[in-house]
Design an enzyme around this catalytic site. Structure first.
Site, PDB file in Angstrom:
ATOM      1  N   ASN A  44     115.101 -41.423  41.309  1.00  0.00           N
ATOM      2  CA  ASN A  44     113.884 -40.621  41.144  1.00  0.00           C
ATOM      3  C   ASN A  44     114.119 -39.125  41.249  1.00  0.00           C
ATOM      4  O   ASN A  44     113.205 -38.350  41.495  1.00  0.00           O
ATOM      5  CB  ASN A  44     112.813 -41.086  42.138  1.00  0.00           C
ATOM      6  CG  ASN A  44     112.257 -42.444  41.743  1.00  0.00           C
ATOM      7  OD1 ASN A  44     112.263 -42.792  40.560  1.00  0.00           O
ATOM      8  ND2 ASN A  44     111.790 -43.208  42.716  1.00  0.00           N
TER       9      ASN A  44
ATOM     10  N   ASP B 290     109.316 -42.686  48.024  1.00  0.00           N
ATOM     11  CA  ASP B 290     110.223 -43.562  47.278  1.00  0.00           C
ATOM     12  C   ASP B 290     111.408 -42.736  46.768  1.00  0.00           C
ATOM     13  O   ASP B 290     111.852 -42.889  45.633  1.00  0.00           O
ATOM     14  CB  ASP B 290     109.469 -44.215  46.116  1.00  0.00           C
ATOM     15  CG  ASP B 290     110.280 -45.319  45.420  1.00  0.00           C
ATOM     16  OD1 ASP B 290     111.217 -45.851  46.041  1.00  0.00           O
ATOM     17  OD2 ASP B 290     109.982 -45.639  44.251  1.00  0.00           O
TER      18      ASP B 290
ATOM     19  N   GLY C 291     111.339 -44.927  28.204  1.00  0.00           N
ATOM     20  CA  GLY C 291     111.894 -45.750  29.275  1.00  0.00           C
ATOM     21  C   GLY C 291     110.871 -46.727  29.782  1.00  0.00           C
ATOM     22  O   GLY C 291     109.667 -46.540  29.590  1.00  0.00           O
TER      23      GLY C 291
ATOM     24  N   LEU D  91     107.697 -32.818  30.050  1.00  0.00           N
ATOM     25  CA  LEU D  91     108.921 -33.548  29.720  1.00  0.00           C
ATOM     26  C   LEU D  91     110.106 -32.858  30.396  1.00  0.00           C
ATOM     27  O   LEU D  91     110.307 -31.661  30.247  1.00  0.00           O
ATOM     28  CB  LEU D  91     109.129 -33.542  28.205  1.00  0.00           C
ATOM     29  CG  LEU D  91     110.495 -34.024  27.707  1.00  0.00           C
ATOM     30  CD1 LEU D  91     110.609 -35.537  27.821  1.00  0.00           C
ATOM     31  CD2 LEU D  91     110.728 -33.595  26.268  1.00  0.00           C
TER      32      LEU D  91
ATOM     33  N   ASP E 296     114.036 -32.711  30.479  1.00  0.00           N
ATOM     34  CA  ASP E 296     115.196 -33.137  29.702  1.00  0.00           C
ATOM     35  C   ASP E 296     116.414 -33.179  30.628  1.00  0.00           C
ATOM     36  O   ASP E 296     117.200 -32.236  30.677  1.00  0.00           O
ATOM     37  CB  ASP E 296     115.400 -32.151  28.542  1.00  0.00           C
ATOM     38  CG  ASP E 296     116.452 -32.651  27.576  1.00  0.00           C
ATOM     39  OD1 ASP E 296     116.880 -33.815  27.724  1.00  0.00           O
ATOM     40  OD2 ASP E 296     116.852 -31.876  26.698  1.00  0.00           O
TER      41      ASP E 296
ATOM     42  N   GLU F  40     107.778 -50.264  37.298  1.00  0.00           N
ATOM     43  CA  GLU F  40     106.359 -50.030  37.531  1.00  0.00           C
ATOM     44  C   GLU F  40     105.763 -49.024  36.568  1.00  0.00           C
ATOM     45  O   GLU F  40     104.732 -48.415  36.848  1.00  0.00           O
ATOM     46  CB  GLU F  40     106.155 -49.576  38.981  1.00  0.00           C
ATOM     47  CG  GLU F  40     106.574 -50.660  39.954  1.00  0.00           C
ATOM     48  CD  GLU F  40     106.252 -50.350  41.402  1.00  0.00           C
ATOM     49  OE1 GLU F  40     106.107 -49.164  41.731  1.00  0.00           O
ATOM     50  OE2 GLU F  40     106.136 -51.300  42.176  1.00  0.00           O
ATOM     51  N   SER F  41     106.417 -48.856  35.419  1.00  0.00           N
ATOM     52  CA  SER F  41     105.866 -47.903  34.460  1.00  0.00           C
ATOM     53  C   SER F  41     106.453 -48.076  33.071  1.00  0.00           C
ATOM     54  O   SER F  41     107.462 -48.757  32.881  1.00  0.00           O
ATOM     55  CB  SER F  41     106.169 -46.475  34.922  1.00  0.00           C
ATOM     56  OG  SER F  41     107.526 -46.171  34.659  1.00  0.00           O
TER      57      SER F  41
HETATM   58  N1  ADP Z   1     108.525 -36.179  33.310  1.00  0.00           N
HETATM   59  C1  ADP Z   1     109.527 -36.915  32.843  1.00  0.00           C
HETATM   60  N2  ADP Z   1     110.369 -36.418  31.921  1.00  0.00           N
HETATM   61  C2  ADP Z   1     111.397 -37.152  31.435  1.00  0.00           C
HETATM   62  N3  ADP Z   1     111.643 -38.429  31.792  1.00  0.00           N
HETATM   63  C3  ADP Z   1     110.830 -39.004  32.698  1.00  0.00           C
HETATM   64  C4  ADP Z   1     109.741 -38.292  33.273  1.00  0.00           C
HETATM   65  N4  ADP Z   1     109.110 -39.106  34.130  1.00  0.00           N
HETATM   66  C5  ADP Z   1     109.774 -40.278  34.089  1.00  0.00           C
HETATM   67  N5  ADP Z   1     110.813 -40.233  33.238  1.00  0.00           N
HETATM   68  C6  ADP Z   1     111.779 -41.320  32.936  1.00  0.00           C
HETATM   69  O1  ADP Z   1     111.151 -42.580  33.089  1.00  0.00           O
HETATM   70  C7  ADP Z   1     111.760 -43.339  34.142  1.00  0.00           C
HETATM   71  C8  ADP Z   1     110.699 -44.060  34.972  1.00  0.00           C
HETATM   72  O2  ADP Z   1     109.821 -43.124  35.571  1.00  0.00           O
HETATM   73  P1  ADP Z   1     109.436 -43.176  37.100  1.00  0.00           P
HETATM   74  O3  ADP Z   1     108.437 -42.102  37.327  1.00  0.00           O
HETATM   75  O4  ADP Z   1     110.649 -43.139  37.956  1.00  0.00           O
HETATM   76  O5  ADP Z   1     108.686 -44.590  37.225  1.00  0.00           O
HETATM   77  P2  ADP Z   1     109.097 -46.010  37.866  1.00  0.00           P
HETATM   78  O6  ADP Z   1     108.088 -46.231  38.923  1.00  0.00           O
HETATM   79  O7  ADP Z   1     108.960 -46.993  36.763  1.00  0.00           O
HETATM   80  O8  ADP Z   1     110.495 -45.893  38.411  1.00  0.00           O
HETATM   81  C9  ADP Z   1     112.527 -42.310  34.970  1.00  0.00           C
HETATM   82  O9  ADP Z   1     113.620 -42.869  35.636  1.00  0.00           O
HETATM   83  C10 ADP Z   1     112.944 -41.296  33.915  1.00  0.00           C
HETATM   84  O10 ADP Z   1     114.112 -41.720  33.252  1.00  0.00           O
HETATM   85 MG    MG Z   2     111.462 -44.394  39.371  1.00  0.00          MG
END
Ligand code: ADP
Ligand code: MG
Length: 284
Positions: free
Chosen positions: A222, A217, A99, A180, A182, A103-104
């Protein structure tokens, strides 16, 4: 090019040069060529040649005016952070991109603990401005801010270990290695037992609070859910109870959560009594 292909393309001297730049991100906007060359122990001519090749791949940006120097791009910082995770034995292989948030960048990987994810933090100009307004980071560049953001997320996840969050395994540069999960983002799911889930999330917020953490946030984007339960993710904006404005920020998190459940499931809750439930009777 994606991170795994770039990663396998780089040789030993390239890593030495990235290492030299990385160590100096805090000292220079562009790290001078002679500093890189000295630290990497590669002569200037060869250093320049390698920097040009790295720039062609979008890993560094070279600067020619005033003095010769180089800095990392977001890809460069992420690649080097991944390299540190690999060198320390935390990560064995990087997999597919899972994904890309605003911001990531999140990748699948194989870690020491098995399947995991790496979240590369990316603070662009937009959020850079926002962060600078909120916290006094001075005029630090987006690379340093991305690293701080990763550090903040890692440290919050560590403090919340055992609660409904992904377990954090490691942190290097702008990369956080974690469990991870799921599951799907709550925004995409129709909950069968929204009332129960809402109560469980509120209880979890109270547990976070007791460990001294406010999310900062919280939103249906989230929170990940599946048949087994839910997990709260995305902690770079988190703060410790006692930091400036923690109360307002906790209230805002709660407001976002309650608004979503009201709009989507017509569940109404009284803000103030839920807030009291979270912070307990002590009121502080
Ligand atoms: N530990 C995780 N396991 C599975 N998917 C994840 C995990 N962390 C993030 N993701 C996926 O990546 C996306 C973006 O991560 P997130 O931490 O929300 O960062 P951002 O600041 O970009 O929103 C999440 O909405 C989720 O779909
Ligand atoms: Mg997020």
């Amino acid at each position: 090019m994606d991170l795994p292909s770039l990663y396998s393309k780089l040789g030993k001297n390239s890593w030495k040069i990235l290492d030299a730049i990385f160590r100096n991100l805090w000292n220079y906007k562009y790290v001078p060529l002679n500093v890189i060359s000295n630290l990497a122990n590669i002569n200037e001519e060869k250093t320049r040649r390698i920097l040009r090749a790295l720039a062609d791949d979008g890993i560094v940006v070279n600067k020619q005016t005033e003095y010769e120097g180089a800095t990392l791009t977001f890809s460069g910082l992420s690649l080097f952070s991944l390299h540190l995770l690999v060198e320390s034995g935390q990560v064995e292989a990087i997999g597919k991109k899972m994904g890309e948030g605003k911001e990531s960048l999140v990748y699948n990987c194989i870690s020491k603990q098995g399947e995991a994810v790496i979240k590369f933090h990316k603070l662009g100009y937009q959020s850079f401005k926002k962060v600078v307004e909120k916290r006094d980071y001075g005029n630090l560049n987006f690379l340093v801010l991305s690293i701080r953001s990763a550090k903040r997320e890692f440290s919050a996840l560590r403090k919340l270990k055992g609660l409904a969050v992904p377990e954090a395994y490691s942190w290097e540069g702008n990369a956080v290695l974690m469990q991870l999960i799921d599951a799907d983002e709550m925004i995409k799911v129709k909950l069968e037992n929204p009332e129960e889930i809402l109560d469980a999330i509120i209880d979890e917020m109270a547990k976070f609070y007791r460990r001294g953490i406010v999310h900062g946030d919280l939103s249906p984007f989230n929170i990940l859910v599946n048949e087994d339960g839910f997990w709260v993710i995305d902690f770079p904006q988190s703060l410790e109870v006692g930091e400036a404005n923690w109360r307002e920020i906790l209230l805002r998190d709660l407001e976002n959560l309650l608004r979503y459940f009201k709009r989507t499931y017509r569940i109404e809750r009284d803000m103030n009594s839920v807030f009291q439930r979270i912070i307990g009777d002590s009121g502080s």
